[in-house]
Design an enzyme around this catalytic site. Structure first.
Site, PDB file in Angstrom:
ATOM      1  N   LYS A 284      20.146   7.044  15.692  1.00  0.00           N
ATOM      2  CA  LYS A 284      20.209   7.863  14.482  1.00  0.00           C
ATOM      3  C   LYS A 284      18.842   8.424  14.093  1.00  0.00           C
ATOM      4  O   LYS A 284      18.736   9.576  13.669  1.00  0.00           O
ATOM      5  CB  LYS A 284      20.813   7.065  13.331  1.00  0.00           C
ATOM      6  CG  LYS A 284      22.245   6.612  13.637  1.00  0.00           C
ATOM      7  CD  LYS A 284      23.192   6.949  12.564  1.00  0.00           C
ATOM      8  CE  LYS A 284      24.555   6.322  12.785  1.00  0.00           C
ATOM      9  NZ  LYS A 284      25.355   6.959  13.805  1.00  0.00           N
TER      10      LYS A 284
ATOM     11  N   THR B 127      29.611  13.136  12.568  1.00  0.00           N
ATOM     12  CA  THR B 127      30.344  11.932  12.235  1.00  0.00           C
ATOM     13  C   THR B 127      29.680  11.301  11.013  1.00  0.00           C
ATOM     14  O   THR B 127      28.536  11.624  10.666  1.00  0.00           O
ATOM     15  CB  THR B 127      30.367  10.969  13.430  1.00  0.00           C
ATOM     16  OG1 THR B 127      29.040  10.807  13.931  1.00  0.00           O
ATOM     17  CG2 THR B 127      31.261  11.506  14.544  1.00  0.00           C
ATOM     18  N   GLY B 128      30.375  10.411  10.349  1.00  0.00           N
ATOM     19  CA  GLY B 128      30.023   9.836   9.059  1.00  0.00           C
ATOM     20  C   GLY B 128      28.575   9.557   8.738  1.00  0.00           C
ATOM     21  O   GLY B 128      27.918  10.322   8.026  1.00  0.00           O
ATOM     22  N   THR B 129      28.054   8.446   9.221  1.00  0.00           N
ATOM     23  CA  THR B 129      26.698   8.031   8.873  1.00  0.00           C
ATOM     24  C   THR B 129      25.656   8.995   9.422  1.00  0.00           C
ATOM     25  O   THR B 129      24.661   9.285   8.750  1.00  0.00           O
ATOM     26  CB  THR B 129      26.422   6.611   9.391  1.00  0.00           C
ATOM     27  OG1 THR B 129      27.455   5.749   8.936  1.00  0.00           O
ATOM     28  CG2 THR B 129      25.092   6.093   8.909  1.00  0.00           C
ATOM     29  N   THR B 130      25.882   9.522  10.599  1.00  0.00           N
ATOM     30  CA  THR B 130      24.943  10.489  11.176  1.00  0.00           C
ATOM     31  C   THR B 130      24.813  11.693  10.255  1.00  0.00           C
ATOM     32  O   THR B 130      23.708  12.134   9.939  1.00  0.00           O
ATOM     33  CB  THR B 130      25.407  10.924  12.579  1.00  0.00           C
ATOM     34  OG1 THR B 130      25.476   9.776  13.427  1.00  0.00           O
ATOM     35  CG2 THR B 130      24.462  11.941  13.185  1.00  0.00           C
TER      36      THR B 130
ATOM     37  N   SER C   4      33.450   8.173  10.497  1.00  0.00           N
ATOM     38  CA  SER C   4      32.557   7.491  11.423  1.00  0.00           C
ATOM     39  C   SER C   4      33.182   7.511  12.818  1.00  0.00           C
ATOM     40  O   SER C   4      34.415   7.502  12.950  1.00  0.00           O
ATOM     41  CB  SER C   4      32.363   6.042  10.946  1.00  0.00           C
ATOM     42  OG  SER C   4      31.671   5.293  11.891  1.00  0.00           O
TER      43      SER C   4
ATOM     44  N   ASP D 130      34.882  10.702  16.324  1.00  0.00           N
ATOM     45  CA  ASP D 130      34.751  11.302  17.662  1.00  0.00           C
ATOM     46  C   ASP D 130      36.019  12.051  18.033  1.00  0.00           C
ATOM     47  O   ASP D 130      35.973  13.145  18.607  1.00  0.00           O
ATOM     48  CB  ASP D 130      34.463  10.230  18.717  1.00  0.00           C
ATOM     49  CG  ASP D 130      33.148   9.513  18.497  1.00  0.00           C
ATOM     50  OD1 ASP D 130      32.218  10.116  17.934  1.00  0.00           O
ATOM     51  OD2 ASP D 130      33.048   8.339  18.894  1.00  0.00           O
TER      52      ASP D 130
ATOM     53  N   HIS E 217      34.088   1.654  20.852  1.00  0.00           N
ATOM     54  CA  HIS E 217      34.990   2.812  20.945  1.00  0.00           C
ATOM     55  C   HIS E 217      34.643   3.688  22.159  1.00  0.00           C
ATOM     56  O   HIS E 217      34.791   4.900  22.117  1.00  0.00           O
ATOM     57  CB  HIS E 217      34.964   3.611  19.645  1.00  0.00           C
ATOM     58  CG  HIS E 217      33.627   4.190  19.293  1.00  0.00           C
ATOM     59  ND1 HIS E 217      32.514   3.439  19.040  1.00  0.00           N
ATOM     60  CD2 HIS E 217      33.236   5.468  19.155  1.00  0.00           C
ATOM     61  CE1 HIS E 217      31.497   4.231  18.768  1.00  0.00           C
ATOM     62  NE2 HIS E 217      31.912   5.478  18.837  1.00  0.00           N
TER      63      HIS E 217
ATOM     64  N   ASP F 188      36.968   6.553  23.254  1.00  0.00           N
ATOM     65  CA  ASP F 188      36.885   7.765  22.434  1.00  0.00           C
ATOM     66  C   ASP F 188      35.686   8.612  22.841  1.00  0.00           C
ATOM     67  O   ASP F 188      35.761   9.838  22.889  1.00  0.00           O
ATOM     68  CB  ASP F 188      36.760   7.413  20.946  1.00  0.00           C
ATOM     69  CG  ASP F 188      37.963   6.673  20.410  1.00  0.00           C
ATOM     70  OD1 ASP F 188      39.050   6.796  21.002  1.00  0.00           O
ATOM     71  OD2 ASP F 188      37.813   5.971  19.396  1.00  0.00           O
TER      72      ASP F 188
END
Length: 140
Positions: free
Chosen positions: A12, A34-37, A54, A60, A87, A90
């Site tokens: 990150k 995606t979420g936190t990124t 996320s 993804d 994951h 994915d």
């Protein structure tokens, strides 16, 4: 163009550095993450980003759906090749979709820099043509 920004947890900081370094290029495009990124990039750069879930919670796959619907033009996915990901199926599916739909994909900082510089130089004009009228159908 529509650009996806994704990074594994240990990467990150790297994707934030990329976004900071190339913010003048990125701000000209629609950004997705995606979420936190997405949260980290938005907080640390001020760039406007549409955030999906996320990665492990389906983010993804959401980006993969955009790719298969011809709504994504470039993917920067800074991966951590040394850490197992829960994951992984994915992730593999997302990378495969980039290949199937001929979406430029960067998986490390070096390739991300090359793709972003190419974007700034206008090397992806073919994506504009291939998307045709679909660009006008994106609504959020």
């Amino acid at each position: 163009m529509n650009i996806a920004l994704i990074a594994h947890d240990k990467k990150k900081d790297d994707i934030v550095k990329i976004a900071q370094s190339y913010s003048l290029i990125l701000e000209k495009h629609k950004l997705f993450a995606t979420g936190t990124t997405g949260k980290r990039i938005a907080e640390e750069t001020g760039l406007e980003i549409h955030r999906f879930k996320s990665g492990p919670l389906g983010g993804d796959q959401q980006i993969g759906a955009y790719i298969s619907d011809n709504k994504m033009d470039l993917v920067i996915f800074i991966r951590d090749p040394l850490t197992a990901q829960a994951h992984e199926p994915d992730i593999s599916a997302l990378l495969r979709l980039c290949d199937v739909y001929e979406i430029p994909l960067a998986t490390n900082m070096g390739s991300a820099e090359v793709l972003l510089r190419g974007l700034d130089a206008g090397f992806y004009s073919w994506r504009e043509v291939s998307r045709g009228q679909e660009r006008d159908t994106l609504h959020f």
